[in-house]
Design a protein around this motif. Structure first.
Motif, PDB file in Angstrom:
ATOM      1  N   LYS A 179       1.179  -3.705  -0.686  1.00  0.00           N
ATOM      2  CA  LYS A 179       0.129  -2.587  -1.522  1.00  0.00           C
ATOM      3  C   LYS A 179       0.157  -1.747  -0.975  1.00  0.00           C
ATOM      4  CE  LYS A 179      -3.259  -6.880  -1.914  1.00  0.00           C
ATOM      5  NZ  LYS A 179      -4.547  -7.531  -2.370  1.00  0.00           N
ATOM      6  N   ARG A 180       0.366  -1.081   0.415  1.00  0.00           N
ATOM      7  CA  ARG A 180       0.762   0.386   0.401  1.00  0.00           C
ATOM      8  C   ARG A 180       1.688   0.524   0.185  1.00  0.00           C
ATOM      9  NH1 ARG A 180       2.930   3.279   4.785  1.00  0.00           N
ATOM     10  NH2 ARG A 180       1.828   4.842   5.159  1.00  0.00           N
ATOM     11  N   ARG A 181       2.783  -0.287   0.010  1.00  0.00           N
ATOM     12  CA  ARG A 181       4.153   0.597  -0.489  1.00  0.00           C
ATOM     13  C   ARG A 181       4.010   0.478  -2.029  1.00  0.00           C
ATOM     14  NH1 ARG A 181       9.689   0.101   1.010  1.00  0.00           N
ATOM     15  NH2 ARG A 181      10.918   0.288  -0.444  1.00  0.00           N
ATOM     16  N   ALA A 182       3.658  -0.376  -3.176  1.00  0.00           N
ATOM     17  CA  ALA A 182       3.353  -0.134  -4.175  1.00  0.00           C
ATOM     18  C   ALA A 182       2.333   1.586  -4.522  1.00  0.00           C
ATOM     19  CB  ALA A 182       2.369  -1.220  -4.661  1.00  0.00           C
ATOM     20  N   VAL A 183       1.339   1.611  -3.254  1.00  0.00           N
ATOM     21  CA  VAL A 183       0.643   3.508  -3.542  1.00  0.00           C
ATOM     22  C   VAL A 183       1.384   3.964  -3.520  1.00  0.00           C
ATOM     23  CG1 VAL A 183      -0.958   4.287  -2.324  1.00  0.00           C
ATOM     24  CG2 VAL A 183      -1.267   2.166  -1.913  1.00  0.00           C
ATOM     25  N   LEU A 184       2.325   4.256  -2.481  1.00  0.00           N
ATOM     26  CA  LEU A 184       3.720   4.822  -1.894  1.00  0.00           C
ATOM     27  C   LEU A 184       4.664   5.395  -3.255  1.00  0.00           C
ATOM     28  CD1 LEU A 184       4.625   4.454   1.515  1.00  0.00           C
ATOM     29  CD2 LEU A 184       2.923   5.792   1.019  1.00  0.00           C
ATOM     30  N   GLN A 185       4.820   4.276  -3.769  1.00  0.00           N
ATOM     31  CA  GLN A 185       5.635   4.368  -5.047  1.00  0.00           C
ATOM     32  C   GLN A 185       4.962   4.986  -6.248  1.00  0.00           C
ATOM     33  OE1 GLN A 185       9.707   2.535  -5.413  1.00  0.00           O
ATOM     34  NE2 GLN A 185       9.025   3.893  -6.928  1.00  0.00           N
ATOM     35  N   TYR A 209      -7.866   1.832   1.548  1.00  0.00           N
ATOM     36  CA  TYR A 209      -8.236   0.580   2.306  1.00  0.00           C
ATOM     37  C   TYR A 209      -5.994   0.715   2.909  1.00  0.00           C
ATOM     38  CZ  TYR A 209     -11.388  -1.844   0.984  1.00  0.00           C
ATOM     39  OH  TYR A 209     -13.000  -2.363   0.610  1.00  0.00           O
ATOM     40  N   TYR A 210      -5.444   1.502   2.296  1.00  0.00           N
ATOM     41  CA  TYR A 210      -3.607   1.744   2.566  1.00  0.00           C
ATOM     42  C   TYR A 210      -3.306   3.130   3.174  1.00  0.00           C
ATOM     43  CZ  TYR A 210      -4.639  -2.605   0.373  1.00  0.00           C
ATOM     44  OH  TYR A 210      -5.102  -3.816  -0.213  1.00  0.00           O
ATOM     45  N   VAL A 211      -3.919   3.821   2.544  1.00  0.00           N
ATOM     46  CA  VAL A 211      -3.477   5.375   3.005  1.00  0.00           C
ATOM     47  C   VAL A 211      -5.192   6.182   3.121  1.00  0.00           C
ATOM     48  CG1 VAL A 211      -1.384   5.420   1.599  1.00  0.00           C
ATOM     49  CG2 VAL A 211      -3.511   6.024   0.781  1.00  0.00           C
TER      50      VAL A 211
END
Length: 206
Positions: free
Chosen positions: A20-26, A58-60
């Motif tokens: 999920k964090r990677r999806a936010v970054l992408q 929640y992720y960044v």
């Protein structure tokens, strides 16, 4: 949330969080590159993922956290290319080609393009320093390879600093002109650039 891709069935909790964090970054990288870092809001990133702004936290921690995370992921990919180009068992010309091809592939990704397209001033001083240090490693690697090629006479005498500046200047400009509906394949770009570089650096055959 209404986002089926947001959760991966069967994955562990840690894997879910990282995904999920990677999806936010992408999503952040794509929007930063398409419309500019300053012009992109966390609300737009959340909308692109079909989640709420509150969920993103929640992720960044912030939009800058997304940008720096994009840079770190991009540099992680580039690190593999760096390792390959340090293989002493390969001819120096092949190692230079590996580095340039890998860099071209990297800067053509959303994560790689953020370093080329987003200003360093958007990061805090500490993060800006860390980013510059990582970029300097890549520059130093190409300079070292060119110096090695000159020493063994497979390349013409030249100033490695100037050649590296020209190469990376051209490569870093790719996402500025190639983010179009029908982009030039990065493999084709790399081969054309390599031809130009080597034509100017390889000694003429006697």
């Amino acid at each position: 949330m209404g986002n089926k891709s947001w959760t991966t069935p069967g994955a562990s909790r840690d894997a879910q969080r990282e995904g999920k964090r990677r999806a936010v970054l992408q999503a952040g990288a794509r929007l930063f590159n398409d419309q500019g870092y300053e012009q992109t809001s966390l609300e737009e990133i959340a909308t692109a993922l079909n989640i709420t702004k509150r969920t993103i936290y929640y992720y960044v921690d912030s939009k800058e956290d997304i940008l720096f995370g994009c840079h770190l992921l991009g540099l992680e990919f580039l690190g593999e290319t760096m390792a390959q180009s340090q293989d002493q068992s390969l001819p120096v010309m092949e190692r230079i080609a590996l580095l340039i091809r890998g860099y071209c592939a990297w800067v053509s990704t959303d994560f790689g393009a953020t370093i080329a397209m987003v200003r360093e001033q958007s990061l805090s001083a500490d993060r800006r320093t860390a980013l510059r240090a990582s970029k300097a490693e890549v520059d130093f690697q190409l300079r070292s390879l060119i110096s090695e090629g000159i020493a063994e006479s497979s390349l013409r005498p030249c100033d490695p600093r100037l050649v590296a500046a020209v190469v990376f200047g051209a490569l870093n400009w790719i996402p500025h002109w190639n983010r179009v509906e029908n982009p030039v394949p990065q493999e084709d770009i790399a081969e054309q650039y390599l031809q130009l570089v080597f034509q100017g650096m390889v000694p003429a055959q006697s």
